[in-house]
Design a protein around this motif. Structure first.
Motif, PDB file in Angstrom:
ATOM      1  N   LEU A 183       0.828  -1.207   0.000  1.00 47.29           N
ATOM      2  CA  LEU A 183       0.000   0.000   0.000  1.00 47.29           C
ATOM      3  C   LEU A 183       0.860   1.253   0.000  1.00 47.29           C
ATOM      4  CD1 LEU A 183      -2.738  -1.143   2.523  1.00 47.29           C
ATOM      5  CD2 LEU A 183      -3.176  -0.450   0.161  1.00 47.29           C
ATOM      6  N   LEU A 184       1.942   1.240   0.755  1.00 44.82           N
ATOM      7  CA  LEU A 184       2.837   2.402   0.800  1.00 44.82           C
ATOM      8  C   LEU A 184       3.591   2.576  -0.516  1.00 44.82           C
ATOM      9  CD1 LEU A 184       4.438   2.237   4.372  1.00 44.82           C
ATOM     10  CD2 LEU A 184       2.238   3.185   3.663  1.00 44.82           C
ATOM     11  N   ALA A 185       3.792   1.465  -1.241  1.00 48.71           N
ATOM     12  CA  ALA A 185       4.547   1.513  -2.499  1.00 48.71           C
ATOM     13  C   ALA A 185       3.656   1.768  -3.709  1.00 48.71           C
ATOM     14  CB  ALA A 185       5.299   0.194  -2.699  1.00 48.71           C
ATOM     15  N   ALA A 186       2.351   1.742  -3.514  1.00 45.91           N
ATOM     16  CA  ALA A 186       1.418   1.878  -4.638  1.00 45.91           C
ATOM     17  C   ALA A 186       1.348   3.318  -5.137  1.00 45.91           C
ATOM     18  CB  ALA A 186       0.031   1.397  -4.215  1.00 45.91           C
ATOM     19  N   PHE A 187       0.682   3.494  -6.274  1.00 45.21           N
ATOM     20  CA  PHE A 187       0.529   4.813  -6.894  1.00 45.21           C
ATOM     21  C   PHE A 187      -0.898   5.317  -6.714  1.00 45.21           C
ATOM     22  CE2 PHE A 187       4.020   2.836  -9.226  1.00 45.21           C
ATOM     23  CZ  PHE A 187       4.969   3.852  -9.198  1.00 45.21           C
ATOM     24  N   GLU A 188      -1.055   6.617  -6.814  1.00 45.40           N
ATOM     25  CA  GLU A 188      -2.368   7.230  -6.881  1.00 45.40           C
ATOM     26  C   GLU A 188      -2.822   7.249  -8.343  1.00 45.40           C
ATOM     27  OE1 GLU A 188      -1.759  11.051  -5.200  1.00 45.40           O
ATOM     28  OE2 GLU A 188      -1.552  10.301  -3.146  1.00 45.40           O
ATOM     29  N   VAL A 189      -4.122   7.324  -8.557  1.00 48.34           N
ATOM     30  CA  VAL A 189      -4.647   7.296  -9.924  1.00 48.34           C
ATOM     31  C   VAL A 189      -4.073   8.447 -10.748  1.00 48.34           C
ATOM     32  CG1 VAL A 189      -6.723   7.532 -11.334  1.00 48.34           C
ATOM     33  CG2 VAL A 189      -6.764   6.086  -9.314  1.00 48.34           C
ATOM     34  N   GLU A 190      -3.970   9.623 -10.152  1.00 47.68           N
ATOM     35  CA  GLU A 190      -3.447  10.787 -10.880  1.00 47.68           C
ATOM     36  C   GLU A 190      -2.014  10.543 -11.337  1.00 47.68           C
ATOM     37  OE1 GLU A 190      -4.875  10.843  -7.947  1.00 47.68           O
ATOM     38  OE2 GLU A 190      -6.799  11.824  -8.385  1.00 47.68           O
ATOM     39  N   GLU A 191      -1.238   9.851 -10.534  1.00 46.16           N
ATOM     40  CA  GLU A 191       0.137   9.527 -10.925  1.00 46.16           C
ATOM     41  C   GLU A 191       0.141   8.567 -12.110  1.00 46.16           C
ATOM     42  OE1 GLU A 191       2.468   9.854  -6.642  1.00 46.16           O
ATOM     43  OE2 GLU A 191       1.330   8.035  -7.086  1.00 46.16           O
ATOM     44  N   VAL A 192      -0.747   7.600 -12.095  1.00 43.48           N
ATOM     45  CA  VAL A 192      -0.812   6.632 -13.192  1.00 43.48           C
ATOM     46  C   VAL A 192      -1.255   7.319 -14.481  1.00 43.48           C
ATOM     47  CG1 VAL A 192      -1.939   4.535 -14.019  1.00 43.48           C
ATOM     48  CG2 VAL A 192      -1.209   4.699 -11.639  1.00 43.48           C
ATOM     49  N   VAL A 193      -2.192   8.240 -14.383  1.00 37.49           N
ATOM     50  CA  VAL A 193      -2.605   8.998 -15.574  1.00 37.49           C
ATOM     51  C   VAL A 193      -1.399   9.709 -16.177  1.00 37.49           C
ATOM     52  CG1 VAL A 193      -3.954  10.967 -16.386  1.00 37.49           C
ATOM     53  CG2 VAL A 193      -4.994   9.298 -14.843  1.00 37.49           C
ATOM     54  N   GLY A 194      -0.570  10.318 -15.342  1.00 41.74           N
ATOM     55  CA  GLY A 194       0.636  10.978 -15.832  1.00 41.74           C
ATOM     56  C   GLY A 194       1.615  10.003 -16.449  1.00 41.74           C
ATOM     57  N   GLN A 195       1.738   8.818 -15.862  1.00 45.37           N
ATOM     58  CA  GLN A 195       2.622   7.800 -16.426  1.00 45.37           C
ATOM     59  C   GLN A 195       2.169   7.389 -17.827  1.00 45.37           C
ATOM     60  OE1 GLN A 195       2.490   4.613 -13.553  1.00 45.37           O
ATOM     61  NE2 GLN A 195       3.142   5.962 -11.892  1.00 45.37           N
ATOM     62  N   LEU A 196       0.872   7.221 -17.994  1.00 43.86           N
ATOM     63  CA  LEU A 196       0.338   6.826 -19.297  1.00 43.86           C
ATOM     64  C   LEU A 196       0.565   7.920 -20.330  1.00 43.86           C
ATOM     65  CD1 LEU A 196      -3.029   5.193 -18.154  1.00 43.86           C
ATOM     66  CD2 LEU A 196      -0.955   4.009 -18.895  1.00 43.86           C
ATOM     67  N   GLU A 197       0.384   9.159 -19.936  1.00 44.25           N
ATOM     68  CA  GLU A 197       0.630  10.275 -20.853  1.00 44.25           C
ATOM     69  C   GLU A 197       2.091  10.310 -21.266  1.00 44.25           C
ATOM     70  OE1 GLU A 197      -0.733  13.673 -18.715  1.00 44.25           O
ATOM     71  OE2 GLU A 197      -2.854  13.321 -19.182  1.00 44.25           O
ATOM     72  N   ASN A 198       2.992  10.128 -20.318  1.00 47.95           N
ATOM     73  CA  ASN A 198       4.427  10.142 -20.629  1.00 47.95           C
ATOM     74  C   ASN A 198       4.824   8.997 -21.547  1.00 47.95           C
ATOM     75  OD1 ASN A 198       4.841  12.399 -19.037  1.00 47.95           O
ATOM     76  ND2 ASN A 198       5.428  11.234 -17.225  1.00 47.95           N
ATOM     77  N   ALA A 199       4.110   7.890 -21.441  1.00 48.05           N
ATOM     78  CA  ALA A 199       4.417   6.721 -22.269  1.00 48.05           C
ATOM     79  C   ALA A 199       3.735   6.767 -23.635  1.00 48.05           C
ATOM     80  CB  ALA A 199       4.003   5.446 -21.540  1.00 48.05           C
ATOM     81  N   GLY A 200       2.893   7.772 -23.853  1.00 50.62           N
ATOM     82  CA  GLY A 200       2.151   7.830 -25.110  1.00 50.62           C
ATOM     83  C   GLY A 200       1.004   6.857 -25.165  1.00 50.62           C
ATOM     84  N   LEU A 201       0.497   6.462 -23.994  1.00 50.15           N
ATOM     85  CA  LEU A 201      -0.575   5.475 -23.929  1.00 50.15           C
ATOM     86  C   LEU A 201      -1.887   6.121 -23.503  1.00 50.15           C
ATOM     87  CD1 LEU A 201       1.288   2.423 -22.330  1.00 50.15           C
ATOM     88  CD2 LEU A 201       0.385   2.603 -24.654  1.00 50.15           C
ATOM     89  N   THR A 202      -2.237   7.191 -24.170  1.00 53.15           N
ATOM     90  CA  THR A 202      -3.484   7.881 -23.836  1.00 53.15           C
ATOM     91  C   THR A 202      -4.715   7.102 -24.297  1.00 53.15           C
ATOM     92  OG1 THR A 202      -3.260   9.185 -25.872  1.00 53.15           O
ATOM     93  CG2 THR A 202      -2.416  10.164 -23.833  1.00 53.15           C
ATOM     94  N   SER A 203      -4.506   6.023 -25.032  1.00 54.22           N
ATOM     95  CA  SER A 203      -5.625   5.154 -25.405  1.00 54.22           C
ATOM     96  C   SER A 203      -6.087   4.302 -24.225  1.00 54.22           C
ATOM     97  CB  SER A 203      -5.230   4.240 -26.564  1.00 54.22           C
ATOM     98  OG  SER A 203      -4.119   3.423 -26.219  1.00 54.22           O
ATOM     99  N   LEU A 204      -5.285   4.255 -23.164  1.00 57.72           N
ATOM    100  CA  LEU A 204      -5.646   3.510 -21.958  1.00 57.72           C
ATOM    101  C   LEU A 204      -6.245   4.458 -20.929  1.00 57.72           C
ATOM    102  CD1 LEU A 204      -2.526   1.183 -21.509  1.00 57.72           C
ATOM    103  CD2 LEU A 204      -4.593   0.805 -22.874  1.00 57.72           C
TER     104      LEU A 204
END
Length: 227
Positions: A183-204
């Motif tokens: 739980l302490l190592a997990a991400f927040e949804v907003e962080e994951v959204v940013g990760q997807l944008e950085n990866a070019g995976l806005t289709s997800l």
């Protein structure tokens, strides 16, 4: 609360045994049911389960998609041994299910052209989350189905302890400690959204599921990408 990373691999034999003995049937079945809900059952080709652990999801995907090759990818040898032993007990699984010991990132997986890539509770283990998103693009065919489920980081360590007490009160000490650290190592949804944008995976799409989990789902871009 800031993220506190944990070891990327569960290498201890007692960890593998604890996870193999635990009953995650409800959540595992929900994961597979969610995949079927999103993408149907008319898939043909290879489905890859990243971070398969003792094979819970892999075996269930093999049952749900009997015409597909289901490949479990895992870096921890003790987990993989359990998964392989379990697969041997499944009638008719030979040639339909395989397990590979691979630690991501691994370029040898690139170009497999999988029709689907799934992952349950791997993301929070990775020190660099882009390892997962790059691996999706390397492994999956253009337009491949994707379902990733993981924990969400709570607002405080106190809240993390409350979640453990609420949902894992009867679990072993190993599982309770791992759950808290995860739980302490997990991400927040907003962080994951940013990760997807950085990866070019806005289709997800990343979304909150409940008080503990998040989900990423969709299809890879129609044109293969690599970063």
């Amino acid at each position: 609360m800031r993220r506190v990373v944990e070891p990327e691999l569960m290498l201890a034999p007692e960890q593998a045994s604890a996870y193999a003995d635990a009953d995650f049937a409800d959540s595992d079945n929900r994961f597979v049911a969610r995949f079927v809900e999103l993408f149907g059952k008319s898939l043909h080709g290879e489905i890859i389960d990243l971070g398969c652990g003792p094979g819970n999801i892999t075996l269930r995907m093999s049952t749900a998609y009997p015409e597909c090759l289901i490949t479990g990818i895992e870096g921890a040898p003790n987990m993989l041994e359990i998964a392989r032993n379990r697969a041997e007990q499944v009638s008719g699984s030979e040639g339909r299910m395989q397990f590979l010991q691979v630690t991501l990132p691994d370029r040898l997986l690139a170009g497999r052209g999988a029709v689907a890539v799934v992952s349950n509770s791997l993301l929070h283990h990775l020190h660099d989350p882009q390892v997962l998103w790059r691996s999706l693009m390397d492994i999956g065919a253009p337009g491949a189905a994707v379902l990733v489920a993981d924990l969400r980081r709570p607002e405080s360590s106190r809240r993390a302890r409350e979640i453990v007490d609420n949902y894992a009160r009867q679990a072993s000490g190993i599982l309770r400690d791992d759950y808290y650290n995860s739980l302490l190592a997990a991400f927040e949804v907003e962080e994951v959204v940013g990760q997807l944008e950085n990866a070019g995976l806005t289709s997800l799409t990343a979304r909150t599921v409940d008080d503990r989990y998040l989900e990423v789902s969709g299809r890879l871009p129609s044109r293969a990408m690599s970063i």
